[in-house]
Design a protein around this motif. Structure first.
Motif, PDB file in Angstrom:
ATOM      1  N   ASN A   6       0.803  -1.227   0.000  1.00 31.89           N
ATOM      2  CA  ASN A   6       0.000   0.000   0.000  1.00 31.89           C
ATOM      3  C   ASN A   6       0.833   1.273   0.000  1.00 31.89           C
ATOM      4  O   ASN A   6       0.278   2.368  -0.040  1.00 31.89           O
ATOM      5  CB  ASN A   6      -0.923   0.015   1.218  1.00 31.89           C
ATOM      6  CG  ASN A   6      -1.836  -1.192   1.213  1.00 31.89           C
ATOM      7  OD1 ASN A   6      -2.348  -1.576   0.163  1.00 31.89           O
ATOM      8  ND2 ASN A   6      -2.013  -1.813   2.371  1.00 31.89           N
ATOM      9  N   ARG A  12       2.540   4.422  -0.988  1.00 31.90           N
ATOM     10  CA  ARG A  12       2.043   5.305  -2.042  1.00 31.90           C
ATOM     11  C   ARG A  12       3.199   5.943  -2.809  1.00 31.90           C
ATOM     12  O   ARG A  12       4.171   6.406  -2.215  1.00 31.90           O
ATOM     13  CB  ARG A  12       1.184   6.403  -1.387  1.00 31.90           C
ATOM     14  CG  ARG A  12       0.373   7.247  -2.358  1.00 31.90           C
ATOM     15  CD  ARG A  12      -0.453   8.280  -1.580  1.00 31.90           C
ATOM     16  NE  ARG A  12       0.401   9.277  -0.960  1.00 31.90           N
ATOM     17  CZ  ARG A  12       0.759  10.429  -1.564  1.00 31.90           C
ATOM     18  NH1 ARG A  12       0.319  10.717  -2.764  1.00 31.90           N
ATOM     19  NH2 ARG A  12       1.538  11.277  -0.927  1.00 31.90           N
ATOM     20  N   GLU A  16       4.672   9.005  -4.506  1.00 35.33           N
ATOM     21  CA  GLU A  16       4.399  10.438  -4.439  1.00 35.33           C
ATOM     22  C   GLU A  16       4.643  11.127  -5.778  1.00 35.33           C
ATOM     23  O   GLU A  16       5.437  10.672  -6.594  1.00 35.33           O
ATOM     24  CB  GLU A  16       5.296  11.076  -3.371  1.00 35.33           C
ATOM     25  CG  GLU A  16       4.832  10.687  -1.977  1.00 35.33           C
ATOM     26  CD  GLU A  16       5.890  10.925  -0.941  1.00 35.33           C
ATOM     27  OE1 GLU A  16       5.685  11.813  -0.108  1.00 35.33           O
ATOM     28  OE2 GLU A  16       6.937  10.241  -0.984  1.00 35.33           O
ATOM     29  N   ALA A  22      -1.392  -0.550  -9.907  1.00 36.39           N
ATOM     30  CA  ALA A  22      -1.413   0.765  -9.285  1.00 36.39           C
ATOM     31  C   ALA A  22       0.004   1.144  -8.861  1.00 36.39           C
ATOM     32  O   ALA A  22       0.709   0.334  -8.253  1.00 36.39           O
ATOM     33  CB  ALA A  22      -2.338   0.741  -8.069  1.00 36.39           C
ATOM     34  N   GLY A  65       3.154   2.331  -6.822  1.00 34.56           N
ATOM     35  CA  GLY A  65       3.407   2.249  -5.383  1.00 34.56           C
ATOM     36  C   GLY A  65       3.949   0.888  -5.000  1.00 34.56           C
ATOM     37  O   GLY A  65       4.526   0.166  -5.833  1.00 34.56           O
ATOM     38  N   LEU A  96       8.929   5.628  -1.293  1.00 32.01           N
ATOM     39  CA  LEU A  96       7.464   5.645  -1.355  1.00 32.01           C
ATOM     40  C   LEU A  96       6.944   6.135  -0.011  1.00 32.01           C
ATOM     41  O   LEU A  96       7.549   5.841   1.028  1.00 32.01           O
ATOM     42  CB  LEU A  96       6.919   4.226  -1.615  1.00 32.01           C
ATOM     43  CG  LEU A  96       7.302   3.545  -2.940  1.00 32.01           C
ATOM     44  CD1 LEU A  96       6.888   2.075  -2.906  1.00 32.01           C
ATOM     45  CD2 LEU A  96       6.659   4.254  -4.117  1.00 32.01           C
ATOM     46  N   ASP A  97       5.855   6.857  -0.011  1.00 33.64           N
ATOM     47  CA  ASP A  97       5.256   7.308   1.253  1.00 33.64           C
ATOM     48  C   ASP A  97       6.262   8.059   2.122  1.00 33.64           C
ATOM     49  O   ASP A  97       6.287   7.895   3.357  1.00 33.64           O
ATOM     50  CB  ASP A  97       4.733   6.098   2.044  1.00 33.64           C
ATOM     51  CG  ASP A  97       3.216   5.965   1.921  1.00 33.64           C
ATOM     52  OD1 ASP A  97       2.571   6.926   1.460  1.00 33.64           O
ATOM     53  OD2 ASP A  97       2.698   4.894   2.265  1.00 33.64           O
TER      54      ASP A  97
END
Lengths: 261, 261, 261, 261
Positions: free
Chosen positions: B86, B88, B90, B126, B128, B208-209
């Motif tokens: 999960n 994400r 950016e 998706a 990520g 990520l994130d």
């Protein structure tokens, strides 16, 4: 030397595309920015990154559809010192830490491959300015400037075999040979007065005697005609436009004008 | 996890040779250095660079003749978080400036060449964590770990065709595909507990994130077994030994020992 | 010159493997075969191909397990004419059809890439023998003979950059530059008297004045010491052993002995 | 199927240039030449080579200045058999000697690099027709047909990474993978009815069950629409125009017309 520079980029972005744009003149002690403007149409938010330790000032944005980016600046440039044959190559122990990465191979400058050639051809010369000047002479005498002879993936290795290229290829070859000689070298993008046809120019710098010296293996214009933009390991770092996806060129124009003689 | 790491490099330098050595464990919040020692024989001056923003702590020296470098450290590592599906991706506008360079192609990671492949193979996922995990699966399932199948000049493009490589090749391919997907990715050298045979290991990180996640396309050891050393664009930046001239390997040994379970 | 040549190949074939073996001395007007023998252990059927128009005599077989191939021959060689500086380059219209393919690029001889270099460096010389001799001088003076510096995939382009190689690399570079100058050129494998250490040798031929002239860019032994084996576009065609799958070298020995002075 | 083919090549040769031209339809049992004509302006002597064992009929000439070459032919083609999944791969011992060279790597088809990939991806299939059909499917599903995505130096290795190319690139990749699977494979140039836009087409053949089967990895037109011209190891051998020096394209037009259904 007061110069007015202008670049106009018109691109079509088929979908929402992220971009890093490096067209602002660098903010350095030797290059005073008297005025500047940036107009993007259609308008939208941008993130202007702070000048880094090179003075480089890129901005980031997201574009979609046909987009026009027009940058203009008036600057006052100090006359750069020309590389002296006596400039001394420093030992690695003496180099400032941020200089070290410019000893290493990079995407378009696989300097590791040029070790034998560099030492065979230039190893008899005293390390330093004279050796770098000999590299510049060699490139000028062995490579033809031929628009259209290379493409985006062309490396210094390709150019060394092809014996033809454009400014970015001359620069990559120069950087590669210098690094193979243990001379820190990095790429610089620039506006260039009297460059014909007008375009963004790619040159390079070598680090000797504790300073970076600007040099140009193409000899298309004197280095004092250059207005510095971005600095990096090679063309991958100093591209005027880096995007997250494909886009289509609609129009691109660069101009540089002398404001006072 | 308390680990004792040790590396011993014995090289013959036929002439006075400058060197950058990256074998110290990194100084990071998650990796406490309880003790460490460095013994170089014959003894001589070194320049210990300060930890950079990655925590990397290389040193510089000049060597001549047969030289032994022995480094030992005891560290206490926090258990790293494993990459979440999960996590994400950016937007470029959100990334800290020092992260941007890890979007770009480098010497052994010509990510520009992997655009079509990456989007064909992973574009339906998706962006990520899940996408990066799919890249790791793909590499693990399509490339064989074969000692001796590559050499110092091998790029991710070569490995993609050869379908064989060692840790540095898996890492270069992983970085290249991630960057082609606009995921910032960088190389990390490490000591690795339970790596068999014991050696320096090369893995990579994705951003990520708002954090860097350590991943290993080889699956040779769990990432929690890794002790971070150097960080950079690819193997050119994180080599344990970079020298100004050629030298001969006499002996090299790496070991990692668990101090408490 | 009477010479006795011998080659012994011992390989392990992990599974049933097809092979083309090119170790027989060629049957040509200038090279009389006084006696020869071939012993394969374990024994099995082979298909001995007829000598082709080059006199090349390869055989085909299928091997499994550890296999030893021992070939011995006594030959009487005429002294070859040395390439004359006056040998004339013929027009394409004058060439026999089988010569035409040796104008074209091949796997390890991408002559298309050497057009600019060849014309820059040798274009001022009159086409023909003198120009080819200048190419041989250039290679000898700019490339080091370094065992271990290349591998099976090394092309003339790699060697041109690396400035190091072994006989096959010198030959590929020579062929590539000659073809770029419109001189038909092809690879020849050979036994070589006085080659030190003894091994199969790779040299090349150029077609001038209606004959093929044998030349050797390495200058390791005089061309009169060579016993011709196979002929082709490059190393891909003249390999002493081509197999349908991987196999492991156990032992390989080549020897050449002068029978009368 | 009766077809009328026509090609018109208009080039400017800045100096006296030697050329090999391969635009004549091949003379083969399955392809009857009902009529043909060749008009070169300005007129000059040519050397028409005899059809070789492939039926290929190139001619040689020397050109200077603007030159127009117009070739027209009416042919009657037998319907080719489509590759059967059951076509058997023969052992090397069974192959006719002239087929052997098509097992080997060539300029644009470095099949030696595709060994691992080919065996990983297609090794589980029974050798022969079904395996080749799987290779064709794989290429069609993993590579995009993108005009302008490649250039004259593009190899199958480049195309495998880029995942884009034109007919010659699809053909080179197909040949490379087939050879890596020990299937003899060679390139064929052709006129192609219904090819849109009309142009010379490049396809390939594999040797199974003692015959050559024509296949087309691009699937642009059915193979029965093809009129064979030249045959060789790859594009280097089958170029419609090979010249001793550079020349400039002025106009080029290819057309194919169905004469009766």
């Amino acid at each position: 030397m007061k110069l007015r520079v202008r670049s106009e980029l018109v691109y079509a972005f088929p979908q929402d595309t992220q971009a890093i744009v490096a067209i602002h003149v660098a903010r350095t002690p030797d290059q005073a920015i008297l005025s500047e403007s940036l107009v993007i149409s259609p308008d939208g938010p941008i993130l202007q990154d702070m000048a880094d330790h090179h003075g480089e000032r890129r901005f980031r944005a997201a574009f979609e559809g046909e987009t026009s980016i027009v940058y203009e600046a008036t600057i006052d440039n100090a006359k750069p010192r020309l590389l002296s044959p006596n400039a001394r190559l420093e030992a690695w122990l003496e180099l400032p830490p941020p200089v070290l990465e410019y000893l290493l191979p990079s995407r378009y400058c696989p300097s590791d491959k040029f070790m034998s050639f560099a030492h065979r051809e230039f190893g008899h010369l005293a390390p330093g300015g004279a050796q770098v000047l000999a590299v510049l002479d060699w490139i000028y005498n062995h490579v033809d400037y031929v628009p259209g002879s290379s493409h985006g993936g062309t490396t210094a290795e390709n150019t060394f075999v092809d014996r033809a290229g454009i400014c970015r290829d001359f620069t990559h070859l120069g950087i590669s040979i210098c690094r193979a000689l243990n001379v820190p070298a990095r790429a610089v993008s620039a506006y260039a007065w009297q460059l014909d046809p007008p375009d963004f120019h790619a040159v390079f710098e070598v680090y000797l005697d504790s300073v970076w010296w600007l040099v140009d293996a193409t000899r298309l214009v004197p280095v004092e005609n250059l207005v510095r933009v971005a600095t990096g390991r090679d063309a991958a770092d100093i591209a005027f436009l880096t995007t997250s996806g494909s886009c289509d060129l609609i129009n691109q124009a660069v101009s540089v004008e002398l404001l006072n003689p």
